[in-house]
Write a protein that holds these residues in place. Structure first.
Motif, mmCIF file in Angstrom:
data_model
loop_
_atom_site.group_PDB
_atom_site.id
_atom_site.type_symbol
_atom_site.label_atom_id
_atom_site.label_comp_id
_atom_site.label_asym_id
_atom_site.label_seq_id
_atom_site.Cartn_x
_atom_site.Cartn_y
_atom_site.Cartn_z
ATOM 1 N N SER A 31 -1.598 8.204 0.321
ATOM 2 C CA SER A 31 -2.061 9.415 -0.621
ATOM 3 C C SER A 31 -2.616 10.458 0.011
ATOM 4 O O SER A 31 -2.711 11.612 -0.594
ATOM 5 N N LYS B 177 -8.748 1.621 -2.979
ATOM 6 C CA LYS B 177 -8.612 2.575 -1.970
ATOM 7 C C LYS B 177 -9.151 2.290 -0.395
ATOM 8 O O LYS B 177 -10.116 1.678 -0.304
ATOM 9 N N TYR C 94 -3.445 3.192 -0.846
ATOM 10 C CA TYR C 94 -4.207 2.569 -2.157
ATOM 11 C C TYR C 94 -3.068 1.405 -2.407
ATOM 12 O O TYR C 94 -2.103 1.339 -1.898
ATOM 13 N N THR D 167 0.835 -1.212 -0.016
ATOM 14 C CA THR D 167 -0.067 -0.033 0.028
ATOM 15 C C THR D 167 0.819 1.189 -0.020
ATOM 16 O O THR D 167 1.984 1.118 0.495
ATOM 17 N N VAL E 93 -5.651 8.049 3.978
ATOM 18 C CA VAL E 93 -6.137 7.048 2.816
ATOM 19 C C VAL E 93 -4.879 6.623 2.258
ATOM 20 O O VAL E 93 -3.684 6.955 2.084
ATOM 21 N N THR F 268 -9.669 3.415 3.706
ATOM 22 C CA THR F 268 -9.469 4.633 4.451
ATOM 23 C C THR F 268 -9.387 4.134 6.020
ATOM 24 O O THR F 268 -10.004 3.079 6.401
#
Length: 124
Positions: A61, A90, A112, A58, A110, A92
């Motif tokens: 961002s 995505k 990704y 991950t 956040v 969170t």
């Protein structure tokens, strides 16, 4: 499987190297906001690392945090992250950081999910 509720934590000590004065984010010998943010990101990364497909990782961002209390040299800081939403790639998280006295910061983060090889290939 990536699903809400996964959690992670990361701990560090406040040293001369992670103070605001050393990191250039201020001129006091207290835990630096950038160090707190990095610790929160690490907790989020750890929260999902064991559930990712082979070859994936991950990347952060977005970070929206408050740093509400200073922490002195020698304090132990623990950051936590709880995955609250999964929308495709995505992720969170709710993040927080505490020292021995209590809450020092909190927010949302956040990340990704990316394929390591393809991500690095984009660098050229």
């Amino acid at each position: 499987m990536l699903e809400a509720g996964l959690s992670g934590r990361s701990t560090t000590m406040v040293t001369a190297e992670n103070t605001a004065a050393a990191m250039g984010s201020g001129d006091l010998a207290v835990f630096a906001t950038p160090a707190m943010v990095a610790l929160m990101e690490h907790a989020a990364m750890e929260a999902v690392a064991g559930e990712l497909p082979e070859g994936s990782t991950t990347v952060g961002s977005e970070m929206n945090t408050t740093h509400v209390k200073p922490s002195k040299l020698g304090a132990e800081i623990t950051a936590t992250a709880v995955l609250t939403a999964v929308e495709g790639r995505k992720l969170t998280f709710n993040v927080g950081a505490r020292d021995e006295v209590g809450l020092i910061g909190e927010g949302t983060h956040v990340r990704y999910v990316v394929d390591r090889r393809r991500f690095l290939e984009k660098l050229g």
